[in-house]
Design a protein around this motif. Structure first.
Motif, PDB file in Angstrom:
ATOM      1  N   PHE A 190     -17.954  10.884  25.790  1.00  0.00           N
ATOM      2  CA  PHE A 190     -16.914   9.927  25.380  1.00  0.00           C
ATOM      3  C   PHE A 190     -16.373   9.193  26.605  1.00  0.00           C
ATOM      4  CE2 PHE A 190     -16.641  12.119  21.305  1.00  0.00           C
ATOM      5  CZ  PHE A 190     -16.426  11.043  20.477  1.00  0.00           C
ATOM      6  N   PHE A 191     -16.184   9.951  27.679  1.00  0.00           N
ATOM      7  CA  PHE A 191     -15.698   9.353  28.927  1.00  0.00           C
ATOM      8  C   PHE A 191     -16.684   8.288  29.417  1.00  0.00           C
ATOM      9  CE2 PHE A 191     -16.086   9.634  33.613  1.00  0.00           C
ATOM     10  CZ  PHE A 191     -14.883   9.030  33.958  1.00  0.00           C
ATOM     11  N   ALA A 192     -17.985   8.636  29.425  1.00  0.00           N
ATOM     12  CA  ALA A 192     -19.004   7.681  29.876  1.00  0.00           C
ATOM     13  C   ALA A 192     -18.997   6.439  28.980  1.00  0.00           C
ATOM     14  CB  ALA A 192     -20.378   8.340  29.866  1.00  0.00           C
ATOM     15  N   GLY A 193     -18.815   6.644  27.689  1.00  0.00           N
ATOM     16  CA  GLY A 193     -18.778   5.521  26.753  1.00  0.00           C
ATOM     17  C   GLY A 193     -17.630   4.576  27.069  1.00  0.00           C
ATOM     18  N   THR A 194     -16.463   5.140  27.339  1.00  0.00           N
ATOM     19  CA  THR A 194     -15.302   4.311  27.658  1.00  0.00           C
ATOM     20  C   THR A 194     -15.516   3.569  28.980  1.00  0.00           C
ATOM     21  OG1 THR A 194     -13.928   5.907  26.524  1.00  0.00           O
ATOM     22  CG2 THR A 194     -12.799   4.332  27.908  1.00  0.00           C
ATOM     23  N   VAL A 195     -16.088   4.266  29.964  1.00  0.00           N
ATOM     24  CA  VAL A 195     -16.388   3.610  31.232  1.00  0.00           C
ATOM     25  C   VAL A 195     -17.333   2.436  30.998  1.00  0.00           C
ATOM     26  CG1 VAL A 195     -17.529   3.889  33.478  1.00  0.00           C
ATOM     27  CG2 VAL A 195     -15.985   5.648  32.654  1.00  0.00           C
ATOM     28  N   GLY A 196     -18.341   2.651  30.155  1.00  0.00           N
ATOM     29  CA  GLY A 196     -19.281   1.575  29.835  1.00  0.00           C
ATOM     30  C   GLY A 196     -18.589   0.401  29.174  1.00  0.00           C
ATOM     31  N   VAL A 197     -17.728   0.700  28.219  1.00  0.00           N
ATOM     32  CA  VAL A 197     -17.023  -0.367  27.504  1.00  0.00           C
ATOM     33  C   VAL A 197     -16.176  -1.197  28.483  1.00  0.00           C
ATOM     34  CG1 VAL A 197     -15.170  -0.809  25.839  1.00  0.00           C
ATOM     35  CG2 VAL A 197     -17.032   0.701  25.235  1.00  0.00           C
ATOM     36  N   ARG A 218     -13.016  -7.093  21.011  1.00  0.00           N
ATOM     37  CA  ARG A 218     -11.826  -6.423  20.483  1.00  0.00           C
ATOM     38  C   ARG A 218     -12.204  -5.496  19.332  1.00  0.00           C
ATOM     39  NH1 ARG A 218      -9.603 -11.639  21.750  1.00  0.00           N
ATOM     40  NH2 ARG A 218      -8.490 -11.325  23.701  1.00  0.00           N
ATOM     41  N   MET A 219     -13.183  -5.946  18.533  1.00  0.00           N
ATOM     42  CA  MET A 219     -13.596  -5.144  17.386  1.00  0.00           C
ATOM     43  C   MET A 219     -14.299  -3.879  17.836  1.00  0.00           C
ATOM     44  SD  MET A 219     -12.811  -5.630  14.528  1.00  0.00           S
ATOM     45  CE  MET A 219     -12.778  -4.137  13.572  1.00  0.00           C
ATOM     46  N   LEU A 220     -15.026  -4.014  18.921  1.00  0.00           N
ATOM     47  CA  LEU A 220     -15.763  -2.913  19.509  1.00  0.00           C
ATOM     48  C   LEU A 220     -14.809  -1.798  19.919  1.00  0.00           C
ATOM     49  CD1 LEU A 220     -18.630  -3.776  21.335  1.00  0.00           C
ATOM     50  CD2 LEU A 220     -16.967  -3.229  22.997  1.00  0.00           C
ATOM     51  N   THR A 277     -24.076  -5.333  25.904  1.00  0.00           N
ATOM     52  CA  THR A 277     -24.238  -4.120  26.711  1.00  0.00           C
ATOM     53  C   THR A 277     -23.133  -3.114  26.380  1.00  0.00           C
ATOM     54  OG1 THR A 277     -23.131  -5.320  28.476  1.00  0.00           O
ATOM     55  CG2 THR A 277     -25.491  -5.133  28.632  1.00  0.00           C
ATOM     56  N   ARG A 278     -21.932  -3.622  26.101  1.00  0.00           N
ATOM     57  CA  ARG A 278     -20.825  -2.717  25.738  1.00  0.00           C
ATOM     58  C   ARG A 278     -21.118  -2.007  24.416  1.00  0.00           C
ATOM     59  NH1 ARG A 278     -16.916  -7.462  26.903  1.00  0.00           N
ATOM     60  NH2 ARG A 278     -17.086  -7.464  29.162  1.00  0.00           N
ATOM     61  N   LEU A 279     -21.765  -2.724  23.497  1.00  0.00           N
ATOM     62  CA  LEU A 279     -22.146  -2.099  22.224  1.00  0.00           C
ATOM     63  C   LEU A 279     -23.107  -0.932  22.448  1.00  0.00           C
ATOM     64  CD1 LEU A 279     -22.668  -5.069  19.772  1.00  0.00           C
ATOM     65  CD2 LEU A 279     -21.215  -3.099  19.371  1.00  0.00           C
ATOM     66  N   HIS A 280     -24.042  -1.118  23.391  1.00  0.00           N
ATOM     67  CA  HIS A 280     -24.971  -0.028  23.717  1.00  0.00           C
ATOM     68  C   HIS A 280     -24.176   1.206  24.127  1.00  0.00           C
ATOM     69  CE1 HIS A 280     -29.032  -1.810  23.955  1.00  0.00           C
ATOM     70  NE2 HIS A 280     -28.408  -2.939  24.220  1.00  0.00           N
ATOM     71  N   ALA A 281     -23.232   1.004  25.055  1.00  0.00           N
ATOM     72  CA  ALA A 281     -22.450   2.113  25.593  1.00  0.00           C
ATOM     73  C   ALA A 281     -21.712   2.829  24.478  1.00  0.00           C
ATOM     74  CB  ALA A 281     -21.466   1.604  26.635  1.00  0.00           C
ATOM     75  N   LEU A 282     -21.069   2.046  23.637  1.00  0.00           N
ATOM     76  CA  LEU A 282     -20.227   2.612  22.592  1.00  0.00           C
ATOM     77  C   LEU A 282     -21.035   3.392  21.559  1.00  0.00           C
ATOM     78  CD1 LEU A 282     -17.319   2.612  21.865  1.00  0.00           C
ATOM     79  CD2 LEU A 282     -17.706   0.662  20.421  1.00  0.00           C
ATOM     80  N   THR A 283     -22.059   2.749  21.000  1.00  0.00           N
ATOM     81  CA  THR A 283     -22.805   3.373  19.914  1.00  0.00           C
ATOM     82  C   THR A 283     -23.503   4.649  20.368  1.00  0.00           C
ATOM     83  OG1 THR A 283     -23.257   1.127  19.288  1.00  0.00           O
ATOM     84  CG2 THR A 283     -24.332   2.824  18.013  1.00  0.00           C
ATOM     85  N   LYS A 284     -24.170   4.576  21.523  1.00  0.00           N
ATOM     86  CA  LYS A 284     -24.995   5.720  21.916  1.00  0.00           C
ATOM     87  C   LYS A 284     -24.186   6.829  22.554  1.00  0.00           C
ATOM     88  CE  LYS A 284     -28.903   2.787  22.329  1.00  0.00           C
ATOM     89  NZ  LYS A 284     -28.603   1.532  23.000  1.00  0.00           N
ATOM     90  N   ALA A 285     -23.352   6.500  23.550  1.00  0.00           N
ATOM     91  CA  ALA A 285     -22.622   7.559  24.246  1.00  0.00           C
ATOM     92  C   ALA A 285     -21.649   8.270  23.307  1.00  0.00           C
ATOM     93  CB  ALA A 285     -21.887   6.978  25.446  1.00  0.00           C
ATOM     94  N   ASP A 286     -20.901   7.513  22.528  1.00  0.00           N
ATOM     95  CA  ASP A 286     -19.930   8.147  21.636  1.00  0.00           C
ATOM     96  C   ASP A 286     -20.612   8.921  20.511  1.00  0.00           C
ATOM     97  OD1 ASP A 286     -18.135   6.950  23.262  1.00  0.00           O
ATOM     98  OD2 ASP A 286     -16.918   6.087  21.677  1.00  0.00           O
ATOM     99  N   GLY A 287     -21.765   8.420  20.068  1.00  0.00           N
ATOM    100  CA  GLY A 287     -22.505   9.124  19.021  1.00  0.00           C
ATOM    101  C   GLY A 287     -22.902  10.519  19.480  1.00  0.00           C
ATOM    102  N   LEU A 288     -23.474  10.611  20.681  1.00  0.00           N
ATOM    103  CA  LEU A 288     -23.863  11.922  21.200  1.00  0.00           C
ATOM    104  C   LEU A 288     -22.626  12.759  21.514  1.00  0.00           C
ATOM    105  CD1 LEU A 288     -26.069  13.859  22.102  1.00  0.00           C
ATOM    106  CD2 LEU A 288     -25.998  12.819  24.358  1.00  0.00           C
ATOM    107  N   GLY A 289     -21.582  12.111  22.026  1.00  0.00           N
ATOM    108  CA  GLY A 289     -20.337  12.828  22.324  1.00  0.00           C
ATOM    109  C   GLY A 289     -19.807  13.534  21.087  1.00  0.00           C
ATOM    110  N   LEU A 290     -19.749  12.794  19.991  1.00  0.00           N
ATOM    111  CA  LEU A 290     -19.262  13.391  18.747  1.00  0.00           C
ATOM    112  C   LEU A 290     -20.222  14.476  18.259  1.00  0.00           C
ATOM    113  CD1 LEU A 290     -17.040  13.240  16.587  1.00  0.00           C
ATOM    114  CD2 LEU A 290     -18.518  11.720  15.309  1.00  0.00           C
TER     115      LEU A 290
END
Lengths: 165, 95, 101
Positions: free
Chosen positions: C19-26, B32-34, C34-47
């Motif tokens: 950002f789309f890929a990051g959300t799909v990963g999450v 949820r935090m994520l 694994t969801r943390l990987h998606a969020l940190t890396k994909a969204d970082g490059l997206g931004l």
């Protein structure tokens, strides 16, 4: 202390795009930030070696872009190619600030994520690649961070041997 | 040009809405935090994309968003959910 | 449309894709790590790409500095937050997903 205050002042003027009227709030804020940083981190300021920086920045930019592309590919792939594992990586980096820096950069590199920093090792979660592959990548990064901070790498194996003797 | 930025901003907002599914499903507090972190980064991007149309003040808001998202996650992890010190043991007594 | 406008368009669109890929990963990835990987890396490059796309069209250097600072702040804070969440998950015994079989 003057150097830190100056750094915070530069940061503030970037935030406010050099707006002069903002210094009514900016002045006290910079003062408070300087005070907080001196209290929380009294020993020394962060300094980087120029030669280390020149080698680190391109490596980091290229690898972190590759990391994002890699994770996007896995997320969108119909079969979800993942083989996650935890790697216990024995740290050779001794300096505290350099270690914190390493922890943060590991999370931005392809397929790796820092899970826990222990006294002698770093627990890393990886998406793929096996223990050997992940360790090899971490070794390269650790060397670059050591060069950046100008601090030595001490082999933990040698250290434990010395402690036993 | 501004229309295109606006379109991308709407697309990012849609992303956030879909991301809400993860908050609903969980299953752990970390999941949820994520999602909250996802909102932070996506929110910043959305604001930046709207700034050319609605004025540079949105950049300042994005800056505040960027800082608050970090504080939120750190406060959550350190205080409410996993309140232990850096050595990984011992209790947290309101420092 | 000018060349800079095309560049800006391409960069911001590529950013939105990440950002789309990051959300799909999450949503698709099997566990919190694994969801943390998606969020940190994909969204970082997206931004990063969106910031770059907006930088190419700005006139003043002060805005360039401000946009770059926003990106750096988000990267530093998301890397730190990502580590803290992973660490807390590990500490509270959240199991690691492994491919079945």
């Amino acid at each position: 202390m003057i150097r830190r205050a100056l750094a915070f002042a530069v940061l503030w003027s970037i935030c406010t795009q050099g707006e002069m009227s903002s210094w009514v709030i900016g002045g006290p804020t910079v003062g408070a930030a300087t005070l907080a940083s001196v209290v929380l981190l009294p020993q020394r300021v962060w300094h980087w070696r120029l030669r280390g920086l020149v080698r680190f920045v391109p490596y980091f930019l290229v690898r972190s872009v590759l990391g994002s592309v890699d994770v996007a590919r896995r997320a969108l792939h119909p079969r979800l190619p993942l083989a996650p594992l935890l790697v216990e990586y024995p740290l050779r980096l001794q300096d505290d600030l350099a270690r914190v820096f390493l922890v943060n950069t590991v999370s931005l590199l392809p397929g790796t994520l820092s899970a826990e920093l222990h006294a002698e090792h770093l627990t890393v979660h990886a998406l793929d690649g096996g223990v050997a592959g992940v360790s090899a990548e971490l070794e390269v990064l650790e060397k670059l961070v050591a060069a950046l901070f100008g601090t030595p790498l001490v082999d933990s194996f040698v250290k434990t041997e010395a402690a036993r003797a | 040009m501004h229309e295109w930025y606006g379109g991308l901003a709407s697309f990012l907002l849609l992303n956030v809405v879909v991301g809400l599914l993860r908050v609903l499903r969980g299953p752990t507090p970390a999941d949820r935090m994520l999602a909250a972190q996802l909102f932070g980064t996506t929110g910043v991007a959305t604001l930046l994309l709207l700034a050319p149309t609605f004025g540079p003040a949105l950049n300042d808001i994005a800056l505040v968003f960027a800082l608050l998202a970090a504080v939120t996650v750190i406060a959550f992890v350190r205080r409410s959910w996993f309140p232990v010190n850096w050595e990984g043991k011992g209790s947290h007594d309101g420092d | 449309m000018t060349v800079t406008e095309w560049c800006s368009l391409a960069l911001t669109t590529a950013g939105a894709f990440f950002f789309f890929a990051g959300t799909v990963g999450v949503l698709r990835f099997p566990d919190v790590y694994t969801r943390l990987h998606a969020l940190t890396k994909a969204d970082g490059l997206g931004l990063g790409l969106i910031v770059l796309g907006l930088i190419v069209r700005t006139q003043g250097w002060t805005e360039v500095c401000q946009l770059a600072l926003i990106w750096i702040l988000v990267m530093v804070s998301s890397a730190t937050a990502c580590h803290l969440v992973a660490r807390a998950a590990l500490g509270t015994g959240v199991r690691l997903w492994r491919r079945p079989g």
